[in-house]
Write a protein that holds these residues in place. Structure first.
Motif, PDB file in Angstrom:
ATOM      1  N   ILE A   5       0.866  -1.179   0.000  1.00 37.09           N
ATOM      2  CA  ILE A   5       0.000   0.000   0.000  1.00 37.09           C
ATOM      3  C   ILE A   5       0.902   1.228   0.000  1.00 37.09           C
ATOM      4  CG2 ILE A   5      -1.826   1.211   1.268  1.00 37.09           C
ATOM      5  CD1 ILE A   5      -2.680  -1.660   0.597  1.00 37.09           C
ATOM      6  N   ILE A   6       0.665   2.147  -0.917  1.00 36.90           N
ATOM      7  CA  ILE A   6       1.424   3.407  -0.889  1.00 36.90           C
ATOM      8  C   ILE A   6       0.505   4.493  -0.345  1.00 36.90           C
ATOM      9  CG2 ILE A   6       2.815   5.043  -2.203  1.00 36.90           C
ATOM     10  CD1 ILE A   6       3.347   2.989  -4.261  1.00 36.90           C
ATOM     11  N   GLY A   7       0.863   5.030   0.825  1.00 35.51           N
ATOM     12  CA  GLY A   7       0.021   6.037   1.476  1.00 35.51           C
ATOM     13  C   GLY A   7      -0.804   5.388   2.574  1.00 35.51           C
ATOM     14  N   VAL A  11      -7.606   5.877   3.684  1.00 34.71           N
ATOM     15  CA  VAL A  11      -7.929   4.809   2.734  1.00 34.71           C
ATOM     16  C   VAL A  11      -6.865   3.712   2.759  1.00 34.71           C
ATOM     17  CG1 VAL A  11      -8.119   4.296   0.261  1.00 34.71           C
ATOM     18  CG2 VAL A  11      -9.355   6.221   1.230  1.00 34.71           C
ATOM     19  N   GLY A  12      -5.586   4.110   2.735  1.00 33.78           N
ATOM     20  CA  GLY A  12      -4.507   3.128   2.679  1.00 33.78           C
ATOM     21  C   GLY A  12      -4.500   2.208   3.891  1.00 33.78           C
ATOM     22  N   SER A  13      -4.684   2.779   5.079  1.00 37.90           N
ATOM     23  CA  SER A  13      -4.609   1.948   6.286  1.00 37.90           C
ATOM     24  C   SER A  13      -5.790   0.980   6.350  1.00 37.90           C
ATOM     25  CB  SER A  13      -4.572   2.826   7.531  1.00 37.90           C
ATOM     26  OG  SER A  13      -5.752   3.579   7.633  1.00 37.90           O
ATOM     27  N   THR A  29       2.979   1.468   3.403  1.00 39.11           N
ATOM     28  CA  THR A  29       4.122   2.382   3.396  1.00 39.11           C
ATOM     29  C   THR A  29       3.629   3.835   3.408  1.00 39.11           C
ATOM     30  OG1 THR A  29       4.263   2.647   1.003  1.00 39.11           O
ATOM     31  CG2 THR A  29       5.381   0.735   1.942  1.00 39.11           C
ATOM     32  N   ASP A  30       4.530   4.715   3.815  1.00 42.45           N
ATOM     33  CA  ASP A  30       4.217   6.145   3.768  1.00 42.45           C
ATOM     34  C   ASP A  30       5.533   6.916   3.763  1.00 42.45           C
ATOM     35  OD1 ASP A  30       1.274   7.633   4.523  1.00 42.45           O
ATOM     36  OD2 ASP A  30       3.073   8.894   4.560  1.00 42.45           O
ATOM     37  N   VAL A  31       5.493   8.136   3.235  1.00 43.80           N
ATOM     38  CA  VAL A  31       6.687   8.989   3.286  1.00 43.80           C
ATOM     39  C   VAL A  31       6.798   9.692   4.638  1.00 43.80           C
ATOM     40  CG1 VAL A  31       7.085   9.494   0.849  1.00 43.80           C
ATOM     41  CG2 VAL A  31       5.330  10.769   2.091  1.00 43.80           C
ATOM     42  N   ASP A  32       5.718   9.701   5.381  1.00 42.26           N
ATOM     43  CA  ASP A  32       5.673  10.410   6.661  1.00 42.26           C
ATOM     44  C   ASP A  32       6.186   9.471   7.776  1.00 42.26           C
ATOM     45  OD1 ASP A  32       4.902  11.535   9.069  1.00 42.26           O
ATOM     46  OD2 ASP A  32       3.013  12.334   8.286  1.00 42.26           O
ATOM     47  N   THR A  33       7.434   9.707   8.189  1.00 38.64           N
ATOM     48  CA  THR A  33       8.080   8.815   9.161  1.00 38.64           C
ATOM     49  C   THR A  33       7.314   8.787  10.483  1.00 38.64           C
ATOM     50  OG1 THR A  33      10.120   9.582   8.186  1.00 38.64           O
ATOM     51  CG2 THR A  33      10.342   8.311  10.184  1.00 38.64           C
ATOM     52  N   VAL A  81      -2.128   2.272  -4.911  1.00 33.19           N
ATOM     53  CA  VAL A  81      -1.737   3.673  -4.722  1.00 33.19           C
ATOM     54  C   VAL A  81      -2.883   4.381  -4.003  1.00 33.19           C
ATOM     55  CG1 VAL A  81      -0.860   5.756  -5.810  1.00 33.19           C
ATOM     56  CG2 VAL A  81      -0.440   3.532  -6.881  1.00 33.19           C
ATOM     57  N   CYS A  82      -2.625   4.747  -2.746  1.00 31.76           N
ATOM     58  CA  CYS A  82      -3.681   5.331  -1.884  1.00 31.76           C
ATOM     59  C   CYS A  82      -3.251   6.708  -1.383  1.00 31.76           C
ATOM     60  CB  CYS A  82      -3.945   4.430  -0.684  1.00 31.76           C
ATOM     61  SG  CYS A  82      -4.428   2.760  -1.104  1.00 31.76           S
ATOM     62  N   VAL A  83      -2.411   7.386  -2.139  1.00 30.88           N
ATOM     63  CA  VAL A  83      -1.905   8.681  -1.674  1.00 30.88           C
ATOM     64  C   VAL A  83      -2.986   9.754  -1.818  1.00 30.88           C
ATOM     65  CG1 VAL A  83       0.486   8.095  -2.242  1.00 30.88           C
ATOM     66  CG2 VAL A  83      -0.937   9.286  -3.925  1.00 30.88           C
ATOM     67  N   SER A 123      -6.529   5.758  -5.105  1.00 32.61           N
ATOM     68  CA  SER A 123      -6.791   7.185  -4.903  1.00 32.61           C
ATOM     69  C   SER A 123      -7.817   7.645  -5.938  1.00 32.61           C
ATOM     70  CB  SER A 123      -5.525   8.009  -5.159  1.00 32.61           C
ATOM     71  OG  SER A 123      -4.516   7.691  -4.250  1.00 32.61           O
ATOM     72  N   THR A 124      -8.543   8.707  -5.592  1.00 34.19           N
ATOM     73  CA  THR A 124      -9.459   9.308  -6.563  1.00 34.19           C
ATOM     74  C   THR A 124      -8.644  10.201  -7.492  1.00 34.19           C
ATOM     75  OG1 THR A 124     -11.138   9.262  -4.850  1.00 34.19           O
ATOM     76  CG2 THR A 124     -11.594  10.647  -6.772  1.00 34.19           C
ATOM     77  N   VAL A 125      -8.809   9.990  -8.804  1.00 37.51           N
ATOM     78  CA  VAL A 125      -7.898  10.636  -9.765  1.00 37.51           C
ATOM     79  C   VAL A 125      -8.684  11.268 -10.910  1.00 37.51           C
ATOM     80  CG1 VAL A 125      -5.968   9.089  -9.249  1.00 37.51           C
ATOM     81  CG2 VAL A 125      -7.642   8.420 -10.980  1.00 37.51           C
TER      82      VAL A 125
HETATM   83  P1  NAD Z   1      -4.678  10.840   3.566  1.00 37.30           P
HETATM   84  O1  NAD Z   1      -4.128  12.204   3.442  1.00 37.30           O
HETATM   85  O2  NAD Z   1      -5.324  10.409   4.839  1.00 37.30           O
HETATM   86  O3  NAD Z   1      -3.527   9.782   3.264  1.00 37.30           O
HETATM   87  C1  NAD Z   1      -2.640   9.870   2.206  1.00 37.30           C
HETATM   88  C2  NAD Z   1      -1.272   9.403   2.686  1.00 37.30           C
HETATM   89  O4  NAD Z   1      -0.398   9.313   1.556  1.00 37.30           O
HETATM   90  C3  NAD Z   1      -0.597  10.382   3.654  1.00 37.30           C
HETATM   91  O5  NAD Z   1      -0.279   9.704   4.863  1.00 37.30           O
HETATM   92  C4  NAD Z   1       0.665  10.829   2.917  1.00 37.30           C
HETATM   93  O6  NAD Z   1       1.770  11.059   3.776  1.00 37.30           O
HETATM   94  C5  NAD Z   1       0.908   9.648   2.000  1.00 37.30           C
HETATM   95  N1  NAD Z   1       1.766   9.908   0.848  1.00 37.30           N
HETATM   96  C6  NAD Z   1       1.807  11.008   0.039  1.00 37.30           C
HETATM   97  N2  NAD Z   1       2.728  10.847  -0.925  1.00 37.30           N
HETATM   98  C7  NAD Z   1       3.282   9.623  -0.739  1.00 37.30           C
HETATM   99  C8  NAD Z   1       4.284   8.896  -1.440  1.00 37.30           C
HETATM  100  N3  NAD Z   1       4.869   9.363  -2.530  1.00 37.30           N
HETATM  101  N4  NAD Z   1       4.624   7.670  -0.960  1.00 37.30           N
HETATM  102  C9  NAD Z   1       4.037   7.153   0.145  1.00 37.30           C
HETATM  103  N5  NAD Z   1       3.068   7.814   0.843  1.00 37.30           N
HETATM  104  C10 NAD Z   1       2.690   9.032   0.397  1.00 37.30           C
HETATM  105  O7  NAD Z   1      -5.695  10.660   2.352  1.00 37.30           O
HETATM  106  P2  NAD Z   1      -6.987   9.703   2.284  1.00 37.30           P
HETATM  107  O8  NAD Z   1      -8.143  10.369   2.923  1.00 37.30           O
HETATM  108  O9  NAD Z   1      -6.604   8.330   2.701  1.00 37.30           O
HETATM  109  O10 NAD Z   1      -7.283   9.725   0.709  1.00 37.30           O
HETATM  110  C11 NAD Z   1      -6.430   9.075  -0.193  1.00 37.30           C
HETATM  111  C12 NAD Z   1      -7.110   9.032  -1.551  1.00 37.30           C
HETATM  112  O11 NAD Z   1      -8.301   8.249  -1.476  1.00 37.30           O
HETATM  113  C13 NAD Z   1      -7.540  10.395  -2.097  1.00 37.30           C
HETATM  114  O12 NAD Z   1      -7.407  10.378  -3.488  1.00 37.30           O
HETATM  115  C14 NAD Z   1      -9.014  10.450  -1.724  1.00 37.30           C
HETATM  116  O13 NAD Z   1      -9.750  11.279  -2.587  1.00 37.30           O
HETATM  117  C15 NAD Z   1      -9.431   9.017  -1.903  1.00 37.30           C
HETATM  118  N6  NAD Z   1     -10.582   8.610  -1.080  1.00 37.30           N
HETATM  119  C16 NAD Z   1     -10.663   9.025   0.222  1.00 37.30           C
HETATM  120  C17 NAD Z   1     -11.737   8.592   1.007  1.00 37.30           C
HETATM  121  C18 NAD Z   1     -11.904   9.052   2.432  1.00 37.30           C
HETATM  122  O14 NAD Z   1     -12.989   8.876   2.970  1.00 37.30           O
HETATM  123  N7  NAD Z   1     -10.883   9.631   3.067  1.00 37.30           N
HETATM  124  C19 NAD Z   1     -12.688   7.709   0.458  1.00 37.30           C
HETATM  125  C20 NAD Z   1     -12.539   7.301  -0.867  1.00 37.30           C
HETATM  126  C21 NAD Z   1     -11.488   7.754  -1.622  1.00 37.30           C
END
Ligand code: NAD
Ligand code: UGA
Length: 456
Positions: A5-7, A11-13, A29-33, A81-83, A123-125
């Motif tokens: 999982i990237i991000g 959503v990623g978690s 995984t995440d870039v945020d340590t 890809v969940c960034v 991710s939504t794109v």
């Molecule tokens: P978020 O900000 O909670 O998480 C995104 C994570 O990605 C962050 O922790 C960030 O540090 C990390 N990240 C950024 N660049 C990175 C990289 N290059 N490598 C690794 N990690 C990286 O965002 P979210 O709410 O989880 O949303 C993620 C996507 O999912 C968005 O496109 C959003 O529109 C979509 N989405 C969100 C929801 C929701 O309810 N939050 C629901 C459906 C879809």
């Protein structure tokens, strides 16, 4: 099956923990340590019902959290890809998505992923992102086999784990030549009933995600529009929406009128559709105007709520107001585009003292108010934060504004609160959470959006 999982955000978690709970080997995984440290620590960084339990059960077994994306990619069968793809606030493509994090991920995948990897757009794109992703992978993977699939996420915060594990549908968009990848995706989601797995062309999948959020937010906007009409005519918006929702062609959800929608997605996804319509059909396209009006109307709901409060309190300067709620909805700590933040900002600008109560989100208060442009001097001196609505929260206040309908607020002793407040004491119900009689019988005047005023 092995998934990376990237991000590791909302959503990623949930995707990572959800897949692990169904037996897959997952590396998040995440870039945020700091975030990764906290996923590996005692208190997980995201508040979402059921998530902590899943993480604690699978972490150290078939679920890992790391910043080492390159290492994780080497043995991945699937890369999700969940960034974040936030709204772009300036420059070219203003209003569309900011794709810098997504594009950065594409480069890393191209560099480190192995043969036969399936790269999943979660991710939504913007529409046709898969085309760009494919080009980057093709140009940099040295002939290794790969497939790009669109598998948008429909979970809502507050119910994310349940939505992920028991989805209405799983959408898999893929090119016809990537039939092998579709089959593997179906295997990955093998716990989901077959009839709920929907296959489409890749562009339909990308657009269906935006269309889903457009549909939910537009029906909400339509109902919110009738609230003001209810107030001037004596109709009650809850009674109206209740009747409409009983039509099985319409259904009861997403008709609850109030101070409008917030959160990280509706605004940015509708805004991306405005951008797309203008891009393809020109700036005077009537649909882009319709969609952007929805966003303006949603903003107006927050202003209108503050104006209604002002009408009854007469002025805010020097008065103490209790805000019940900070998160954009209950059962989450997420404060992105939370109506509470805008409303608090208006009240502070007019000189109010605020006591903000939220069971999960107060830890984000300083950050979100700074991002909203409030000076730290004002935040420090004029906002007090509480996790629980203890009695002292109401001492000497003139009004209570309910902006997030946490179930924890149901048990407030309003009669006790009224005794501690200045008279006349007001309750402003931004979510129509309470029956007005419960509040007026406790000794508070009541205003509900789309319901009007009832005196104690
Ligand atoms: P978020 O900000 O909670 O998480 C995104 C994570 O990605 C962050 O922790 C960030 O540090 C990390 N990240 C950024 N660049 C990175 C990289 N290059 N490598 C690794 N990690 C990286 O965002 P979210 O709410 O989880 O949303 C993620 C996507 O999912 C968005 O496109 C959003 O529109 C979509 N989405 C969100 C929801 C929701 O309810 N939050 C629901 C459906 C879809
Ligand atoms: C929303 C969608 O519901 C998800 O399907 C989608 O995956 C997600 O956006 C996304 O793309 O990120 P979310 O924003 O987490 O999920 O939460 P919702 O339950 O949709 O609530 C959004 C806003 O609408 C909240 O501020 C909520 O208070 C408000 N709302 C919702 C109402 O004002 N009335 C309602 O009847 C329902």
């Amino acid at each position: 099956m092995r998934a990376v999982i990237i991000g590791s955000g909302y959503v990623g978690s949930v995707t990572g923990a959800g897949l692990a709970s169904r037996g897959h080997d997952v590396v998040c995984t995440d870039v945020d340590t700091q975030k990764i440290d906290s996923w590996n620590g005692d208190v997980i960084p995201i508040s979402e019902p059921g998530l902590s339990e899943l993480v604690l059960k699978h972490r150290g077994k078939n679920l890992a959290f790391t910043t080492d994306l390159a290492g994780a990619l080497k043995s991945a069968e699937f890369v999700f890809v969940c960034v974040n793809t936030p709204q772009k606030e300036s420059g070219v493509n203003k209003g569309s998505f900011d794709m810098r994090y997504f594009d950065g991920s594409a480069r890393t995948i191209a560099q480190y992923a192995g043969d036969g990897v399936i790269v999943v757009e979660k991710s939504t794109v913007p529409l046709r992102t898969a085309e760009y992703l494919t080009r980057v992978l093709e140009s940099n993977m040295g002939g290794k086999r790969f497939a790009v699939v669109s598998n948008p996420e429909f979970l809502a915060e507050g119910t994310a784990v349940e939505d992920f594990l028991f989805p209405d549908r799983i959408l898999v968009g893929a090119k016809s030549e990537d039939e092998w990848a579709r089959r593997k995706m179906a295997e990955l989601y093998s716990w989901v009933p077959k009839e709920r797995i929907v296959y489409s062309n890749i562009w339909s999948a990308e657009l269906a995600k935006l269309a889903n959020n457009l549909s939910l937010s537009s029906r909400l906007t339509a109902m919110n529009g009738l609230a003001e009409l209810c107030e001037v005519t004596g109709a009650d918006i809850n009674e109206v929406s209740g009747v409409v929702g009983m039509d099985k062609r319409i259904g009861a959800s997403f008709l609850r009128a109030g101070i409008g929608f917030g959160g990280s997605c509706f605004r940015k996804d509708v805004s991306a559709l405005v951008y797309l319509m203008e891009h393809y059909f020109g700036p005077d396209n009537p649909y882009s105007k319709l969609y952007s009006s929805m966003l303006e109307l949603n903003d107006y709901l927050r202003v209108r709520f503050v104006k209604s409060m002002n009408y009854h309190l007469h002025s805010f300067g020097g008065k103490t107001i209790v805000l019940l709620g900070l998160a954009f909805k209950p059962d989450t700590d997420d404060v992105r585009d939370a109506p509470a933040v805008t409303i608090a900002k208006y009240l502070l600008e007019d000189g109010a003292q605020l006591r903000i109560v939220d069971p999960k989100a107060v830890k984000h208060a300083k950050g979100v108010f700074a991002a909203a442009g409030l000076e730290s001097r004002i935040v420090e001196s004029r906002i007090e934060l509480f996790e629980k609505p203890d009695d002292k929260v109401f001492d000497g206040s003139e009004g209570i504004a309910l902006v997030t309908e946490w179930k924890e607020f149901k048990n407030i002793d309003f009669a006790g609160a009224a005794k501690r407040m200045c008279k006349p004491a007001w309750f402003f119900d931004g979510r129509n959470m309470f029956d007005h009689e419960k509040i007026t019988s406790a000794g508070l005047n009541y205003y509900g959006v789309g319901k009007g005023v009832f005196y104690a």
